[in-house]
Write an enzyme that holds these catalytic residues in place. Structure first.
Site, PDB file in Angstrom:
ATOM      1  N   LYS A 111       0.790  -1.066  -0.076  1.00 33.74           N
ATOM      2  CA  LYS A 111      -0.163  -0.135   0.250  1.00 33.74           C
ATOM      3  C   LYS A 111       1.166   1.371   0.264  1.00 33.74           C
ATOM      4  O   LYS A 111       0.456   2.422  -0.165  1.00 33.74           O
ATOM      5  CB  LYS A 111      -1.156  -0.518   1.053  1.00 33.74           C
ATOM      6  CG  LYS A 111      -2.290  -0.896   0.741  1.00 33.74           C
ATOM      7  CD  LYS A 111      -3.057  -1.463   2.131  1.00 33.74           C
ATOM      8  CE  LYS A 111      -4.207  -2.365   1.410  1.00 33.74           C
ATOM      9  NZ  LYS A 111      -3.225  -3.691   1.085  1.00 33.74           N
TER      10      LYS A 111
HETATM   11  C1  LIG Z   1      -4.246  -4.497   0.589  1.00 34.71           C
HETATM   12  C2  LIG Z   1      -3.495  -5.691   0.095  1.00 34.71           C
HETATM   13  C3  LIG Z   1      -3.683  -6.669  -0.367  1.00 34.71           C
HETATM   14  C4  LIG Z   1      -4.698  -6.938  -1.192  1.00 34.71           C
HETATM   15  O1  LIG Z   1      -4.508  -6.254  -2.286  1.00 34.71           O
HETATM   16  P1  LIG Z   1      -5.917  -5.287  -3.192  1.00 34.71           P
HETATM   17  O2  LIG Z   1      -5.721  -4.386  -4.133  1.00 34.71           O
HETATM   18  O3  LIG Z   1      -6.828  -4.777  -2.285  1.00 34.71           O
HETATM   19  O4  LIG Z   1      -6.829  -6.327  -3.700  1.00 34.71           O
HETATM   20  C5  LIG Z   1      -2.978  -8.136  -0.625  1.00 34.71           C
HETATM   21  N1  LIG Z   1      -1.605  -8.765   0.207  1.00 34.71           N
HETATM   22  C6  LIG Z   1      -1.561  -7.723   1.010  1.00 34.71           C
HETATM   23  C7  LIG Z   1      -0.278  -7.471   1.680  1.00 34.71           C
HETATM   24  C8  LIG Z   1      -2.523  -6.335   1.225  1.00 34.71           C
HETATM   25  O5  LIG Z   1      -1.964  -5.155   2.273  1.00 34.71           O
END
Ligand SMILES: *Cc1c(COP(=O)(O)O)cnc(C)c1O
Length: 493
Positions: A111
């Protein structure tokens, strides 16, 4: 480039407007009304550039009401070496796969890739929209998003951020990550309740006219940092293009040769960014949507029926424990248009389920494959890859398992790029236990044990947490979240 709602009721908006406002007026998500092209010549031009330079160029295709200079300085600041190391999104190799590591940022989760640059885009959008108030961002978090948002918005001009987390619902490391956050414009509060209590309270405040009015009087407005904002999606397109170019440079593929991409998926934001990159012209053949035991998307791609009326499982890959993948709405819009998309979203809200016709389902199968990885197999994958020299976290293991399964079952040997979304040190208990090693009670003990077993250095931001000063210890009742927001808003900036 103009943006409109997936549901057709709010059109002709600038990118600054959609980043400032997040959600469209009709409840839909904003999408660009055309897809910019990225042809071979454009890819060639990007090849010699650094990540931040590539980011500025690609973002400018979508955010053309920002100047190139604005985007360049935002990208340089966001993806600076001090925050991400020398390469923000390196491509490793593991087993038969290339692995795009998206966790080299300040909070060790993918993120960061969007949340480091989005605050700068928001700040610029306030000027562009003639917005005189400052933004107050409210976040209810079950762990990762809260810290990544805090780290992104800390000390960004004209923005404040307040994060609420369930007092017993996050790990000790996650709690410390938030409690020690620096910055003059941040606030963190534990809530005596679970994640739903925090989320419901925050949503209620967003919707409250009285709260908005009071805020207006203080020169502020509410804004959010969640993944349905286009400002979080656009920066994610960049790393797919960048990874492809890096694979070309490394000789893993020839220029123009197609790759497949496997993405560990929760809210469908990350994989949707890959789909948009493909629509732009990046040579991607198949997108493999990888889920954990919460396999609502696997069923959707397999049967054409989306049905959230099912048990919710808590897994070792918690960021993918999701039953409503919000960004799937954007894919439905791209394939079916506003009218049908609005109809399906209404069906989902009213009944918890919807279905697409057989023709649409088989057309989707040209672009997407889908699979899921149960808990036992997640642990086995961590172990098997570790024995082959690659240490990964449970989310990444889900992707690697689905990538290998797709290759074996389809016989499609196109070079595979699997996406790695978190550092193994963010989930040291699950990784140690998958490796069959003793799991110390204490989080920091787990980090030390994993380092001793693997010889891989933990990210500095996690290792140094122990020694950081705790700033935020407040815990409030869920009924008092409104009062906590009012108190934070009343502070003069
Ligand atoms: C948020 C997240 C995901 C999922 O990503 P999306 O964009 O919501 O599909 C996968 N792995 C981790 C570690 C995350 O923090």
């Amino acid at each position: 480039m103009l943006y409109g709602s997936t549901r057709g009721g709010d059109e002709g908006r600038s990118s600054a407007y959609v980043i400032k406002n997040g959600l469209a007026r009709d409840g839909g998500l904003f999408v660009p009304m055309e897809t910019p092209a990225l042809d071979g010549a454009a890819l060639d031009a990007l090849l010699p550039l650094r990540y931040a330079e590539r980011a500025a160029r690609i973002l400018h295709l979508f955010l053309d009401d920002y100047t190139e200079e604005e985007l360049a300085s935002a990208a340089e600041a966001a993806y600076a070496k001090a925050r991400f190391g020398a390469n923000p999104a390196p491509v490793a190799t593991a087993g038969g796969n290339s692995v795009l590591e998206l966790w080299h940022g300040p909070t060790s989760a993918f993120k960061d890739m969007a949340l480091q640059i989005m605050p700068r885009l928001l700040s610029l959008s306030l000027e562009k929209c003639g917005e005189e108030r400052d933004a107050l961002i409210l976040v209810a978090t079950s762990g990762d998003t809260g810290k990544a948002a805090l780290a992104g918005y800390a000390d960004v001009p004209r923005v404040r951020i307040q994060v609420f987390y369930p007092v017993d619902g996050v790990s000790r490391i996650q709690k410390l990550q938030m409690q020690t956050q620096e910055g003059k414009n941040v606030s963190v509060c534990a809530v005596k309740g679970n994640f739903d209590d925090a989320q419901t309270a925050v949503k209620r405040i967003f919707a409250s006219e009285a709260a908005s009015k009071q805020l207006e009087g203080q020169g502020l407005f509410f804004s959010s940092a969640n993944s349905i904002n286009w400002g979080r999606l656009a920066p994610q397109i960049v790393y797919y293009v960048s990874a492809y170019l890096d694979m070309v440079s490394a000789g893993a593929v020839k220029r123009g040769q197609a790759i497949n991409v496997t993405v560990p998926t929760g809210n469908f934001g990350n994989i949707l960014a890959a789909y948009i990159a493909k629509q732009m012209g990046l040579p991607i053949k198949k997108l493999v949507c990888a889920s954990n035991r919460n396999n609502v998307l696997t069923d959707f791609f397999g049967t054409g029926v989306y049905d959230r009326r099912r048990p919710f499982y808590t897994t070792t890959s918690p960021s993918m424990d999701i039953l409503i993948s919000s960004n799937l709405e954007r894919l439905l819009y791209f394939r079916l248009g506003t009218g049908e998309c609005a109809r399906l979203m209404k069906a989902l809200a009213d009944t918890g389920t919807y279905s697409i016709d057989a023709g649409t389902r088989s057309a989707l199968a040209d672009d997407f494959a889908a699979g899921f990885c149960p808990e036992e197999e997640t642990a086995q994958t961590i172990k098997a890859y570790f024995e082959n020299g690659y240490l990964c976290d449970p989310h990444t293991a889900v992707a690697l398992y689905c990538a290998d399964k797709y290759r074996a079952e389809s016989g499609d040997n196109t070079p595979m790029l699997a996406v790695s979304t978190a550092s193994p040190y963010k989930f040291p208990q699950a990784v140690l236990s998958a490796l069959g090693l003793p799991v110390p009670e204490d989080d920091f003990g787990c980090i030390d044990a994993l380092q001793a077993a693997s010889g891989v250095c933990p990210p500095a931001n996690l290792a140094s947490l122990k020694d950081k000063g705790v700033r935020f210890t407040a815990a409030c009742e869920k009924e008092d979240i409104g009062a906590a927001v009012a108190e934070f808003a009343a502070i003069r900036s």
